[in-house]
Enzyme design. Structure first.
Site, PDB file in Angstrom:
ATOM      1  N   GLY A 122       0.797  -1.223   0.000  1.00 10.36           N
ATOM      2  CA  GLY A 122       0.000   0.000   0.000  1.00 10.36           C
ATOM      3  C   GLY A 122       0.830   1.275   0.000  1.00 10.36           C
ATOM      4  CB  ILE A 123       0.250   4.528   1.710  1.00 12.46           C
ATOM      5  CG1 ILE A 123      -1.082   4.894   1.039  1.00 12.46           C
ATOM      6  CG2 ILE A 123       1.059   5.787   1.993  1.00 12.46           C
ATOM      7  CD1 ILE A 123      -1.995   5.743   1.894  1.00 12.46           C
TER       8      ILE A 123
ATOM      9  CG  ASN B 242       2.780   4.224   5.825  1.00  8.78           C
ATOM     10  OD1 ASN B 242       1.947   4.980   5.345  1.00  8.78           O
ATOM     11  ND2 ASN B 242       2.715   2.906   5.668  1.00  8.78           N
ATOM     12  CB  ALA B 243       3.051   1.227  10.949  1.00 11.52           C
ATOM     13  N   GLY B 244      -0.157   1.872  10.288  1.00  7.19           N
ATOM     14  CA  GLY B 244      -1.430   2.256  10.871  1.00  7.19           C
ATOM     15  C   GLY B 244      -2.458   1.160  10.685  1.00  7.19           C
TER      16      GLY B 244
ATOM     17  CB  ALA C 278     -22.782   3.707  21.157  1.00 11.40           C
TER      18      ALA C 278
ATOM     19  CG  ASN D 221     -14.152   9.825   8.254  1.00 13.47           C
ATOM     20  OD1 ASN D 221     -14.839  10.668   7.678  1.00 13.47           O
ATOM     21  ND2 ASN D 221     -13.061   9.321   7.722  1.00 13.47           N
TER      22      ASN D 221
ATOM     23  CE1 TYR E  20      -6.481   5.310  10.417  1.00 12.67           C
ATOM     24  CE2 TYR E  20      -7.842   7.161   9.667  1.00 12.67           C
ATOM     25  CZ  TYR E  20      -6.759   6.316   9.487  1.00 12.67           C
ATOM     26  OH  TYR E  20      -5.936   6.481   8.399  1.00 12.67           O
TER      27      TYR E  20
ATOM     28  CE  LYS F  70      -3.602   7.543  10.830  1.00 13.48           C
ATOM     29  NZ  LYS F  70      -2.186   7.160  10.649  1.00 13.48           N
TER      30      LYS F  70
END
Length: 439
Positions: free
Chosen positions: A212-213, A279-281, A289, A338, A344, A348
């Site tokens: 990936g990225i 970059n790891a995530g 809830a 989001n 997440y 970030k």
């Protein structure tokens, strides 16, 4: 995953139908390649008011290799020097300079407005310079045809530090960045002997590099001449080794959340790191809830806490060399939030806080810059699994009306990593096509 809508709108029936229906018509973006390493056309250098840096800025633009012109029928780029704008009346000069030429910008062109930091002592100057931010963000949503618009703020009379940033923004490498405000310090740039390999002689480590990225970041850093270490968890050892072998890099199978992660990184790179890319995530999405602690904790641990721990330990051990670069991965989720991503987004957003606080101290104490890239909708296996309607909204709801590619994040990281980017410090640059979703 292929963007079939983008392909469809590139056909004659597609253009006809989407125009009649009033649907987005994204323009294919021209990214860097050996065949297209630079913009294709002249660069207009314009000035609003009586700038004291016109000559020096002109020399810097000429060094990019682009043809500089005062007039051109189809410019590939426009740089407007607005450093002298210090009153609302001066904003009229911005309009007078760009209004006659903005329609002539070539598809996929670049507009960069150069300003200075808003003054803490002169609220008239501050108002006028801050006005440029709203101007640029709005123009970015207007220009269309794959063109982008940025505001670059330099320190007063410090033009030379802007060299690497102007090269990046006025190139195909910045294809998916628009509507950004980048503020530079007055720190002198490091030397780049060969702009075709600006990272030659530097050692870089990328976490989460198996795919990936992260794999794309490792690839671009290697392309730019760096000796690269690719780090990922032991469970991805096979894929990590394939990626590293393909790039001529070194694989380092290691869980970045391990207590001794920084110590093992330092041991693997005895000469020290020049570029450290966090970059790891991971994601463990669920509304708060419905989110038990065992879905919350690992996201914070991998995406934020491990970044803090390894950064602190490596800096303290002197394992990041002076002149080094630390680049962390944030997200527009950390800016706008989001649904279903409180863990997440918190992680970030924490990265953004880390960068803003650490950057000035790391520069002063260690000679190291700290920046973050904040991706928006990037075409990866993860976003390919997003439900169709949400995926299409993510792709279209930005000024470029399409998703980005991992290489767009990688190119931004490589710009941060350059020796000449010393003045780029404490910046959060969104790679999101100027997302319209909050950020």
């Amino acid at each position: 995953m292929a963007d079939r809508y983008l392909h469809f709108t590139g056909t004659a029936p597609g253009r006809f139908l989407t125009r009649r229906l009033g649907l987005p018509q994204p323009a294919p973006l021209r990214r860097w390649s050996l065949e297209t390493p630079s913009l294709d056309g002249p660069l207009l250098h314009l000035t609003a008011g009586d700038s004291a840096v016109t000559e020096e800025l002109g020399a810097l633009l000429a060094a990019t290799g682009l043809e500089i012109a005062a007039r051109a029928e189809r410019p590939a780029g426009i740089v407007l020097d607005a450093t002298a704008v210090d009153t609302p009346r001066g904003l009229g000069d911005v309009h007078a300079a760009l209004h006659p030429v903005v329609r002539s910008l070539a598809p996929g062109g670049r507009i960069v407005v150069v300003g200075v930091r808003p003054s803490a002592d002169d609220h008239h100057q501050a108002a006028a310079q801050q006005a440029l931010e709203g101007f640029v963000r709005s123009l970015g949503k207007e220009v269309g045809r794959g063109a982008t618009v940025q505001l670059l703020r330099i320190a007063p009379d410090a033009v030379a530090p802007a060299g690497s940033t102007l090269r990046f923004l006025l190139s195909p490498r910045s294809a998916y960045i628009s509507g950004q405000v980048i503020e530079l310090t007055a720190d002198a740039p490091g030397t780049v002997a060969d702009w075709a390999a600006p990272l030659a002689g530097r050692t870089a480590l990328v976490t989460g590099a198996a795919r990936g990225i992260g794999a794309s970041v490792a690839s671009v850093l290697a392309r730019d001449g760096a000796r690269v270490f690719c780090l990922d968890i032991p469970q991805s050892h096979e894929e990590l080794t394939r990626t590293a072998d393909r790039l001529g890099a070194t694989a380092l199978a290691l869980d970045i959340t391990a207590a001794d992660a920084a110590e093992r990184i330092a041991a693997a790179v005895p000469g020290g790191l020049d570029v450290l890319v966090h970059n790891a995530g991971i994601t463990r999405d669920r509304r708060l809830a419905n989110m038990p602690a065992d879905r919350w904790a690992p996201v914070i641990d991998v995406n934020l806490d491990s970044v803090l721990r390894t950064t602190d330990a490596l800096l303290k051990a002197g394992a990041v060399n002076r002149g080094g670069r630390i680049v962390a991965t944030a997200s527009i989720a950390g800016i706008a939030g989001n649904n279903g991503q409180t863990n997440y987004a918190a992680g970030k957003a924490g990265i953004i806080g880390l960068v803003r606080s650490l950057a000035p101290r790391a520069a002063a104490e260690h000679g190291v810059t700290v920046n973050a890239v904040a991706p928006g909708f990037i075409e990866t296996k993860m976003t390919a699994a997003v439900p169709l309607l949400i995926r299409e909204a993510g792709r279209r709801m930005n000024s470029l009306a399409q998703g980005g590619l991992p290489v767009d994040v990688a190119e931004t990281t490589a710009w941060f990593a350059q020796p000449a980017s010393t003045a780029v410090n404490g910046q959060i640059v969104r790679v999101c096509g100027q997302s319209l979703l909050g950020a």
